[in-house]
Design a protein around this motif. Sequence first.
Motif, PDB file in Angstrom:
ATOM      1  N   GLU A 286       0.822  -1.208   0.000  1.00 46.54           N
ATOM      2  CA  GLU A 286       0.000   0.000   0.000  1.00 46.54           C
ATOM      3  C   GLU A 286       0.859   1.262   0.000  1.00 46.54           C
ATOM      4  O   GLU A 286       0.380   2.332  -0.342  1.00 46.54           O
ATOM      5  CB  GLU A 286      -0.948  -0.002   1.207  1.00 46.54           C
ATOM      6  N   ARG A 287       2.105   1.127   0.354  1.00 46.79           N
ATOM      7  CA  ARG A 287       3.044   2.259   0.323  1.00 46.79           C
ATOM      8  C   ARG A 287       3.888   2.268  -0.938  1.00 46.79           C
ATOM      9  O   ARG A 287       4.841   3.005  -1.053  1.00 46.79           O
ATOM     10  CB  ARG A 287       3.906   2.239   1.582  1.00 46.79           C
ATOM     11  N   GLY A 288       3.531   1.397  -1.902  1.00 47.68           N
ATOM     12  CA  GLY A 288       4.160   1.427  -3.215  1.00 47.68           C
ATOM     13  C   GLY A 288       5.224   0.387  -3.480  1.00 47.68           C
ATOM     14  O   GLY A 288       5.782   0.347  -4.575  1.00 47.68           O
ATOM     15  N   TYR A 289       5.530  -0.461  -2.531  1.00 48.98           N
ATOM     16  CA  TYR A 289       6.543  -1.486  -2.745  1.00 48.98           C
ATOM     17  C   TYR A 289       5.950  -2.670  -3.490  1.00 48.98           C
ATOM     18  O   TYR A 289       4.809  -3.059  -3.261  1.00 48.98           O
ATOM     19  CB  TYR A 289       7.134  -1.945  -1.405  1.00 48.98           C
ATOM     20  N   LYS A 290       6.739  -3.259  -4.380  1.00 45.38           N
ATOM     21  CA  LYS A 290       6.343  -4.445  -5.137  1.00 45.38           C
ATOM     22  C   LYS A 290       6.954  -5.660  -4.445  1.00 45.38           C
ATOM     23  O   LYS A 290       8.168  -5.734  -4.258  1.00 45.38           O
ATOM     24  CB  LYS A 290       6.846  -4.382  -6.571  1.00 45.38           C
ATOM     25  N   ILE A 291       6.089  -6.603  -4.077  1.00 45.33           N
ATOM     26  CA  ILE A 291       6.516  -7.804  -3.362  1.00 45.33           C
ATOM     27  C   ILE A 291       6.162  -9.029  -4.203  1.00 45.33           C
ATOM     28  O   ILE A 291       5.055  -9.137  -4.715  1.00 45.33           O
ATOM     29  CB  ILE A 291       5.825  -7.917  -1.982  1.00 45.33           C
ATOM     30  N   ILE A 292       7.106  -9.940  -4.317  1.00 48.72           N
ATOM     31  CA  ILE A 292       6.895 -11.183  -5.061  1.00 48.72           C
ATOM     32  C   ILE A 292       6.474 -12.268  -4.085  1.00 48.72           C
ATOM     33  O   ILE A 292       7.058 -12.411  -3.006  1.00 48.72           O
ATOM     34  CB  ILE A 292       8.191 -11.609  -5.777  1.00 48.72           C
ATOM     35  N   ARG A 293       5.457 -13.038  -4.480  1.00 49.34           N
ATOM     36  CA  ARG A 293       4.993 -14.176  -3.685  1.00 49.34           C
ATOM     37  C   ARG A 293       5.329 -15.449  -4.452  1.00 49.34           C
ATOM     38  O   ARG A 293       5.045 -15.553  -5.625  1.00 49.34           O
ATOM     39  CB  ARG A 293       3.481 -14.117  -3.485  1.00 49.34           C
ATOM     40  N   GLU A 294       5.897 -16.405  -3.748  1.00 46.67           N
ATOM     41  CA  GLU A 294       6.227 -17.682  -4.364  1.00 46.67           C
ATOM     42  C   GLU A 294       5.803 -18.792  -3.421  1.00 46.67           C
ATOM     43  O   GLU A 294       6.139 -18.756  -2.232  1.00 46.67           O
ATOM     44  CB  GLU A 294       7.736 -17.750  -4.614  1.00 46.67           C
ATOM     45  N   THR A 295       5.064 -19.761  -3.924  1.00 46.05           N
ATOM     46  CA  THR A 295       4.675 -20.905  -3.116  1.00 46.05           C
ATOM     47  C   THR A 295       5.784 -21.941  -3.215  1.00 46.05           C
ATOM     48  O   THR A 295       6.178 -22.331  -4.314  1.00 46.05           O
ATOM     49  CB  THR A 295       3.345 -21.495  -3.600  1.00 46.05           C
ATOM     50  N   ILE A 296       6.288 -22.344  -2.068  1.00 45.96           N
ATOM     51  CA  ILE A 296       7.364 -23.330  -2.040  1.00 45.96           C
ATOM     52  C   ILE A 296       6.941 -24.531  -1.210  1.00 45.96           C
ATOM     53  O   ILE A 296       6.078 -24.432  -0.338  1.00 45.96           O
ATOM     54  CB  ILE A 296       8.675 -22.731  -1.485  1.00 45.96           C
ATOM     55  N   GLU A 297       7.554 -25.649  -1.485  1.00 46.42           N
ATOM     56  CA  GLU A 297       7.282 -26.872  -0.741  1.00 46.42           C
ATOM     57  C   GLU A 297       8.358 -27.042   0.327  1.00 46.42           C
ATOM     58  O   GLU A 297       9.544 -26.893   0.039  1.00 46.42           O
ATOM     59  CB  GLU A 297       7.286 -28.077  -1.681  1.00 46.42           C
ATOM     60  N   VAL A 298       7.931 -27.318   1.555  1.00 51.31           N
ATOM     61  CA  VAL A 298       8.864 -27.536   2.655  1.00 51.31           C
ATOM     62  C   VAL A 298       8.537 -28.865   3.325  1.00 51.31           C
ATOM     63  O   VAL A 298       7.428 -29.378   3.201  1.00 51.31           O
ATOM     64  CB  VAL A 298       8.801 -26.393   3.699  1.00 51.31           C
ATOM     65  N   GLU A 299       9.514 -29.391   4.032  1.00 53.94           N
ATOM     66  CA  GLU A 299       9.295 -30.622   4.776  1.00 53.94           C
ATOM     67  C   GLU A 299       9.048 -30.282   6.235  1.00 53.94           C
ATOM     68  O   GLU A 299       9.832 -29.562   6.854  1.00 53.94           O
ATOM     69  CB  GLU A 299      10.503 -31.544   4.648  1.00 53.94           C
ATOM     70  N   LYS A 300       7.945 -30.793   6.767  1.00 52.16           N
ATOM     71  CA  LYS A 300       7.609 -30.558   8.173  1.00 52.16           C
ATOM     72  C   LYS A 300       8.420 -31.496   9.052  1.00 52.16           C
ATOM     73  O   LYS A 300       9.056 -32.431   8.573  1.00 52.16           O
ATOM     74  CB  LYS A 300       6.105 -30.770   8.382  1.00 52.16           C
ATOM     75  N   SER A 301       8.393 -31.240  10.352  1.00 47.60           N
ATOM     76  CA  SER A 301       9.181 -32.043  11.291  1.00 47.60           C
ATOM     77  C   SER A 301       8.768 -33.516  11.297  1.00 47.60           C
ATOM     78  O   SER A 301       9.569 -34.390  11.625  1.00 47.60           O
ATOM     79  CB  SER A 301       9.086 -31.474  12.707  1.00 47.60           C
ATOM     80  N   ASN A 302       7.525 -33.794  10.886  1.00 43.81           N
ATOM     81  CA  ASN A 302       7.062 -35.184  10.833  1.00 43.81           C
ATOM     82  C   ASN A 302       7.392 -35.855   9.502  1.00 43.81           C
ATOM     83  O   ASN A 302       6.982 -36.980   9.250  1.00 43.81           O
ATOM     84  CB  ASN A 302       5.563 -35.263  11.110  1.00 43.81           C
TER      85      ASN A 302
END
Length: 86
Positions: free
Chosen positions: A40-56
């Motif tokens: 909202e203050r003018g910054y451009k942010i990139i979103r990327e969905t990544i796969e991670v491994e959980k503790s289980n």
Amino acid sequence: KSQCQMLLEHLQAGRSITYLEASIKYGVAHLPRRIKDLEERGYKIIRETIEVEKSNGKKAFVTKYSFSIENFKRREPIQSEFQFNY
């Protein structure tokens, strides 16, 4: 410093961030809201969905945020006055 200011400095340093990192490093409870505040203050942010491994050992998908190169190409300054109260 505000959460938004700390996040901005983190992203400006060329580092990406996930919810877990933001929560641990900066105490951010709702990262998407802080990202929206920056946008909202003018910054451009990139979103990327990544796969991670959980503790289980199971896989999960999380969003990783990073600073867009467009922020560095701008000639006019982005609003730099931060009066965030969160």
